[in-house]
Write an enzyme that holds these catalytic residues in place. Structure first.
Site, PDB file in Angstrom:
ATOM      1  N   ARG A 129      -4.143  21.166   2.215  1.00  0.00           N
ATOM      2  CA  ARG A 129      -3.238  20.021   2.520  1.00  0.00           C
ATOM      3  C   ARG A 129      -3.090  20.567   4.526  1.00  0.00           C
ATOM      4  O   ARG A 129      -2.475  19.187   4.936  1.00  0.00           O
ATOM      5  CB  ARG A 129      -1.973  19.899   1.762  1.00  0.00           C
ATOM      6  CG  ARG A 129      -0.579  19.568   2.621  1.00  0.00           C
ATOM      7  CD  ARG A 129       0.545  19.926   1.777  1.00  0.00           C
ATOM      8  NE  ARG A 129       1.687  19.204   2.165  1.00  0.00           N
ATOM      9  CZ  ARG A 129       2.396  20.110   2.455  1.00  0.00           C
ATOM     10  NH1 ARG A 129       2.975  20.820   2.005  1.00  0.00           N
ATOM     11  NH2 ARG A 129       3.712  18.805   2.799  1.00  0.00           N
ATOM     12  N   HIS A 133      -3.404  17.926   6.683  1.00  0.00           N
ATOM     13  CA  HIS A 133      -2.064  17.272   7.879  1.00  0.00           C
ATOM     14  C   HIS A 133      -2.170  17.428   9.256  1.00  0.00           C
ATOM     15  O   HIS A 133      -2.159  17.079  10.446  1.00  0.00           O
ATOM     16  CB  HIS A 133      -0.680  17.857   7.077  1.00  0.00           C
ATOM     17  CG  HIS A 133      -0.726  17.294   6.266  1.00  0.00           C
ATOM     18  ND1 HIS A 133       0.837  16.595   5.738  1.00  0.00           N
ATOM     19  CD2 HIS A 133      -0.975  16.480   5.430  1.00  0.00           C
ATOM     20  CE1 HIS A 133       0.791  16.077   4.580  1.00  0.00           C
ATOM     21  NE2 HIS A 133       0.121  16.106   4.072  1.00  0.00           N
ATOM     22  N   TRP A 272      -0.853  15.998 -10.300  1.00  0.00           N
ATOM     23  CA  TRP A 272      -1.486  14.465 -10.387  1.00  0.00           C
ATOM     24  C   TRP A 272      -2.914  14.643 -11.655  1.00  0.00           C
ATOM     25  O   TRP A 272      -2.527  14.777 -12.658  1.00  0.00           O
ATOM     26  CB  TRP A 272      -2.441  14.645  -9.962  1.00  0.00           C
ATOM     27  CG  TRP A 272      -2.225  13.884  -8.597  1.00  0.00           C
ATOM     28  CD1 TRP A 272      -1.212  12.724  -8.074  1.00  0.00           C
ATOM     29  CD2 TRP A 272      -0.973  14.655  -7.485  1.00  0.00           C
ATOM     30  NE1 TRP A 272      -0.696  12.071  -7.212  1.00  0.00           N
ATOM     31  CE2 TRP A 272       0.005  13.395  -6.363  1.00  0.00           C
ATOM     32  CE3 TRP A 272      -1.575  15.499  -6.627  1.00  0.00           C
ATOM     33  CZ2 TRP A 272       0.233  13.729  -4.939  1.00  0.00           C
ATOM     34  CZ3 TRP A 272      -0.379  16.417  -5.465  1.00  0.00           C
ATOM     35  CH2 TRP A 272       0.021  15.330  -5.157  1.00  0.00           C
TER      36      TRP A 272
END
Length: 372
Positions: A129, A133, A272
């Protein structure tokens, strides 16, 4: 071949441990316990209503306080070693080679093994992540943003909602930076993402070095990363700005097989997939094969799987099966994990290189996994 066989055995074990969905009450604990035991390892984007996030640890950012403008621009090309002979010796430029970057990779991979206390057993998802980002702020029209700069070290970018909790990933990499001071933060963050993907059973991710750190004046404006509460048009607007097409957008979304959301960062909650520390095409399979309903809770609107109520999908995730064009690609990846890996590797390299002015003939490295 051994690595491939291990990967196949692990996936088989993962699916066998996952429920036939009925009567399953524990979302991922058994799967991830097996993953940690077998591999000693175990989120793509989140902030306030953003893609995946992770739980912040107690404590602040004191380990980063020494990083200032004086450290900006320190990279492989700017690091010098003195030859034997004392202060009078002429400085010699250090030019890192593949073996040097492989050593950084190995150090990150070892730390991933040694520090399994994070989230579902791995810092891997939050490192992915961070790399995501750091790269996803790119704007192709202005040429600003992207992975060349590591400007998330500074406010206001470090305080953007989408970057909530990423201090954990940056702090995790600080000891690596201290051990290998010649590597720029920009290159290190991307290498952390590459290492994490490969060590979490993902495909090989080719890597080029040469990113240079910048100061706070290069911080990007807020709002350049996806808002997970939005639908297909918003998703397209965000990714088209970076230069991606519809197929590439869906391929990148497969990173949601990793990690989870946390209320303290994004407002959303949950993983998820049943194996959030292993990269597979299960994200697509679950999107298509599970029945989803709105979760009844006090948080922002999100979906939960109807059968176990332990998995979640965000409105932006559901856009991939509500939109006909997106859904066609979802179906292809759900049916073919090898195709997903092939396309994911290509598109994540494109993401990680956004905004980087690589000199012609910059060497491409493909790193060995720690167990190879």
């Amino acid at each position: 071949m051994a690595s491939s066989a291990s990967r196949q055995l692990f996936r088989a074990a993962t699916r066998a441990a996952a429920p036939a969905r009925r009567g399953f009450t524990n979302s991922s604990s058994s799967v991830n316990a097996s993953a940690r035991a077998a591999f000693r390892q175990g989120s793509a984007g989140a902030g306030r209503r953003y893609y995946s996030s992770e739980a912040p640890k107690s404590g602040g950012s004191s380990t980063l306080l020494w990083v200032g403008v004086g450290a900006v621009g320190v990279g492989a090309a700017a690091y010098y070693l003195t030859q034997n002979g004392g202060a009078a010796a002429a400085p010699k430029a250090f030019k890192p080679e593949f073996k040097d970057y492989q050593a950084v990779y190995n150090e990150i991979a070892k730390r991933l093994q040694e520090h399994d206390e994070y989230d579902d057993g791995s810092y891997g998802p939050v490192l992915v992540r961070l790399a995501w980002h750091a790269s996803g702020t790119y704007d192709k029209e202005s040429g600003t943003g992207g992975s060349n700069g590591a400007t998330m070290r500074f406010a206001p970018e470090s305080n953007h909602g989408a970057n909530a909790g990423l201090i954990n990933a940056r702090n995790f990499l600080e000891p690596v930076k201290a051990k290998f001071p010649w590597i720029s933060y920009s290159d290190l963050w991307i290498l952390g993402g590459v290492c994490s993907i490969q060590e979490m059973m993902g495909p090989k991710i080719p890597y080029r070095a040469g990113r240079a750190d910048r100061d706070f004046n290069s911080c990007t404006p807020d709002g350049r990363l996806p808002d997970a509460a939005q639908g297909a048009q918003h998703v397209r607007n965000i990714f088209y700005r970076m230069g991606f097409n519809d197929q590439e957008i869906v391929a990148l979304a497969g990173a949601h097989a990793l990690g989870r959301c946390h209320t303290q960062n994004s407002g959303f909650d949950g993983p998820w997939t049943f194996s959030p520390t292993v990269l597979t095409n299960d994200y697509y399979k679950l999107l298509l094969g599970s029945k989803w309903q709105w979760r009844k809770w006090d948080g922002p609107k999100q979906y939960e799987d109807k059968e176990t109520k332990t998995l979640m999908m965000l409105p932006a995730d559901m856009a991939f099966i509500e939109d006909k064009t997106f859904k066609q690609t979802v179906e292809k990846y759900a049916a073919d994990n090898d195709l997903f890996f092939k396309d994911f590797s290509a598109v994540i390299v494109k993401l990680f290189e956004l905004g980087v002015p690589f000199p012609e003939k910059t060497e491409t490295f493909v790193f060995k996994n720690l167990d190879e």
